[in-house]
Design an enzyme around this catalytic site. Structure first.
Site, PDB file in Angstrom:
ATOM      1  CG  ASP A 244      -3.633   6.913   2.316  1.00 55.88           C
ATOM      2  OD1 ASP A 244      -3.329   5.708   2.263  1.00 55.88           O
ATOM      3  OD2 ASP A 244      -4.317   7.422   3.225  1.00 55.88           O
TER       4      ASP A 244
ATOM      5  CD  GLU B 190      -3.397   6.897  12.416  1.00 55.50           C
ATOM      6  OE1 GLU B 190      -2.935   8.049  12.299  1.00 55.50           O
ATOM      7  OE2 GLU B 190      -4.554   6.652  12.777  1.00 55.50           O
ATOM      8  CG  ASP B 191      -1.697   2.084  10.371  1.00 53.23           C
ATOM      9  OD1 ASP B 191      -2.423   2.728  11.151  1.00 53.23           O
ATOM     10  OD2 ASP B 191      -1.943   1.939   9.161  1.00 53.23           O
TER      11      ASP B 191
ATOM     12  CG  ASP C 119     -19.765  15.735 -23.048  1.00 55.67           C
ATOM     13  OD1 ASP C 119     -20.847  15.133 -22.901  1.00 55.67           O
ATOM     14  OD2 ASP C 119     -19.264  16.454 -22.172  1.00 55.67           O
TER      15      ASP C 119
ATOM     16  CG  HIS D  15      -1.613   1.282   1.466  1.00 59.11           C
ATOM     17  ND1 HIS D  15      -2.437   1.936   0.579  1.00 59.11           N
ATOM     18  CD2 HIS D  15      -1.495   2.093   2.547  1.00 59.11           C
ATOM     19  CE1 HIS D  15      -2.815   3.093   1.124  1.00 59.11           C
ATOM     20  NE2 HIS D  15      -2.248   3.212   2.308  1.00 59.11           N
TER      21      HIS D  15
HETATM   22 MN    MN Z   1      -2.525   4.657   4.049  1.00 66.20          MN
END
Ligand code: MN
Length: 595
Positions: A150, A69-70, A271, A41
């Site tokens: 992200d 954060e993780d 269009d 990721h």
């Molecule tokens: Mn992320």
């Protein structure tokens, strides 16, 4: 394009290689919902940012964006390993964080107790999210670019999540991230985010659109393929050598929105598939337009010159719809390569050409200079609103949201001052909005307006390209009546402020007068624009002050009851005022009582 792994291999001691190795260690053993290793990721986000031509610090920060954060890595460790700039960006993204989001669409407003609490919470979350985003925007746009990359990757892999979560994230993407990307000029990203969200938000409509548009798309694609060589030959014969003649299908999400406006009639969408002509120079853009119009007659009112008058997000291109071979319509989009890059990558494109400093943090002194600063005027405006709202938004997040939605996310028009300055306003704005956007004092002193030379009522909706001239009168105060038609929060706030000032001045005057005599006038009226002004004018002419003004809608909705408290109980004066009020158009009945 080189992958992150390629870069790490080529330059093992470099910033990107070190960030990659660090993130891989930090996320070791973690998996995404899809089962793949988590490191995929941040790597995907970093590669998206490379594609947008962002600098190495941003790419490194993207690799590290989920570590604090993780995985619990302290920010100080990031700072020690990668320096202040990368740490600042990682911290910015972490602070944007993961605010839970439910959206406010379709949730009833907070009237009374009960069901309101949830809506208020949702609104508070959304407001909180937006505030954070705005703060980040005004500090360093690169933080927002990382967040967008992200989000793009999370949307690309949304299928792995449980349905409730899919919907929540898709809604947030559609309501916040896609409009944000649009306002940053990142057209392609904005459209892609909307397209990725669309099947999760409108699964049935999506399936219907897929099946019912397939034939149309194929038919249009094939048609344009046959037209392409003809257009190329035509341009070359006139000495214009197009770099590219690209055939582009409209995105499903925007096709759906457009069909809602056209009674779901696919035949009226001109269009559905457009031909994009990319040329070398600006004069060639107009030359190409001329050549195309010479051969294929243009449809009236469908020629749009976004080069002379770019969209507020700086989008530039010429658009025209013509009647092509076999009498079928074709939309052309004509632009230079540089315009094309800016349209696709928006503000991010500027990072291509300038040094690695942050233009906003340095007071706008970026090498690409005033242009960027001017394009980002709305960022400064947002920051200003954020400051204005920061005091009250905690108690009234819905008001903040409403202001944001109306002023920031709605369609825009451009009106022009007699001096040629372009004023960017939301759709439906009036001369009063225009006046307040020039200056609050101009707004307050407005007595009339001319549009394209003709006098117009102050509640007239302006159109793009209107030249608006505001007539002011010294000492004039805004009318409460304007609140009924102004579209911008800026105008509304200034009018309310002026009303409060006026009311407190009258109260002060009344308190200072010898008697506390008061009379309540009761008027039954059929409402119209200008009525309140006429009523207050008639009272003021009699040299009587208005203490309060209260309006309510009578049963049935057409008639209104206005209760006006005035600072006299002189019977003769009251009699005279009542007579005057009776003569006003729209006033059906009047009465009075001493209080
Ligand atoms: Mn992320």
């Amino acid at each position: 394009m080189e992958t992150i792994k390629d870069i790490a291999k080529k330059d093992p001691g470099g910033l990107i290689a070190r960030a990659y190795a660090f993130a891989e260690r930090a996320h070791k053993g973690q998996a995404r919902k899809s089962g793949e290793p988590y490191i995929n990721h941040p790597v995907a986000a970093a590669e998206i940012l490379r594609e947008w031509h962002l600098d190495d610090a941003t790419v490194a920060a993207a690799l590290l964006h989920d570590t604090v954060e993780d995985t619990g890595v302290p920010l100080e460790t990031i700072r020690k390993e990668f320096g202040d700039e990368v740490a600042f960006l990682v911290d910015g993204v972490t602070k944007l964080g993961h605010v839970k989001y439910r959206g406010v669409n379709g949730v009833p407003a907070t009237t009374g107790e009960g069901g309101g609490g949830r809506a208020a919470m949702a609104a508070a979350h959304k407001a909180e999210n937006l505030r954070k985003m705005i703060l980040a925007l005004s500090e360093d746009l690169r933080v927002v670019f990382i967040k967008l990359a992200d989000r793009l990757h999370n949307m690309q892999t949304l299928g792995a999540l449980p349905p409730a979560k899919q919907r929540r994230i898709a809604l947030e993407t559609d309501e916040i991230y896609a409009p944000l990307a649009y306002r940053l000029g990142m057209h392609n990203l904005s459209g892609e985010l909307q397209d990725l969200a669309f099947p999760f938000l409108y699964p049935q409509e999506y399936r219907w659109l897929l099946s019912s548009s397939k034939e149309h798309y194929e038919e249009r694609m094939n048609y344009l393929e046959t037209v392409r060589p003809k257009v190329e030959a035509l341009l070359v014969a006139h000495g214009i050598h197009p770099r590219e003649l690209e055939i582009r299908a409209k995105r499903y999400s925007s096709l759906y929105k457009k069909m809602l406006r056209h009674d779901m009639d696919m035949g009226r969408i001109y269009d559905l598939v457009a031909m994009r002509v990319i040329v070398d120079t600006l004069p060639e853009c107009y030359a190409a337009l001329g050549v195309i119009h010479e051969t294929y007659p243009p449809l009236p009112r469908r020629i749009k010159d976004y080069i002379a008058m770019p969209k507020p997000n700086a989008y530039r291109s010429l658009h025209t719809t013509v009647i092509g071979p076999e009498g079928k319509t074709i939309e052309f989009q004509i632009r230079t390569r540089a315009m094309h890059d800016e349209n696709e990558y928006g503000v991010a494109a500027h990072w291509l050409y300038k040094e690695r400093t942050n233009p906003l943090a340095n007071g706008g002194a970026a090498p690409s200079g005033q242009k960027l600063a001017a394009e980002l005027k709305w960022v400064q405006q947002l920051k200003h609103w954020q400051e204005q709202f920061s005091g009250q938004s905690a108690s009234d997040p819905e008001e903040f949201l409403r202001a944001m939605k109306i002023d920031f996310f709605q369609d825009r028009i451009f009106a022009v001052t007699p001096r040629g300055d372009v004023i960017d306003l939301p759709l439906g704005s009036t001369p009063v909005d225009f006046a307040y956007h020039i200056h609050s004092e101009v707004g307050n002193a407005t007595v009339g307006a001319r549009v394209n030379g003709a006098v117009v009522p102050l509640d007239r909706a302006l159109k793009s390209g209107d030249v608006v001239e505001i007539v002011t009168q010294k000492g004039k105060k805004p009318s409460e009546d304007w609140l009924r038609f102004v579209k911008t929060a800026m105008a509304r706030d200034h009018i309310r402020l002026a009303m409060r000032r006026k009311a407190s001045a009258i109260r002060a005057a009344a308190a200072g007068s010898k008697s506390l005599a008061r009379t309540e006038l009761k008027l039954t009226v059929e409402d119209r624009v200008g009525l309140i002004k006429d009523i207050s004018g008639a009272i003021a002419q009699s040299r009587v002050g208005i203490l309060s003004f209260h309006a309510e809608t009578a049963k049935g909705g057409v008639l209104h009851v206005n209760k006006v408290e005035i600072n006299t109980n002189d019977a003769k004066k009251v009699e005279r005022i009542l007579a005057k009020l009776k003569g006003i158009k729209g006033v059906k009945d009047v009465g009075s009582r001493a209080i």
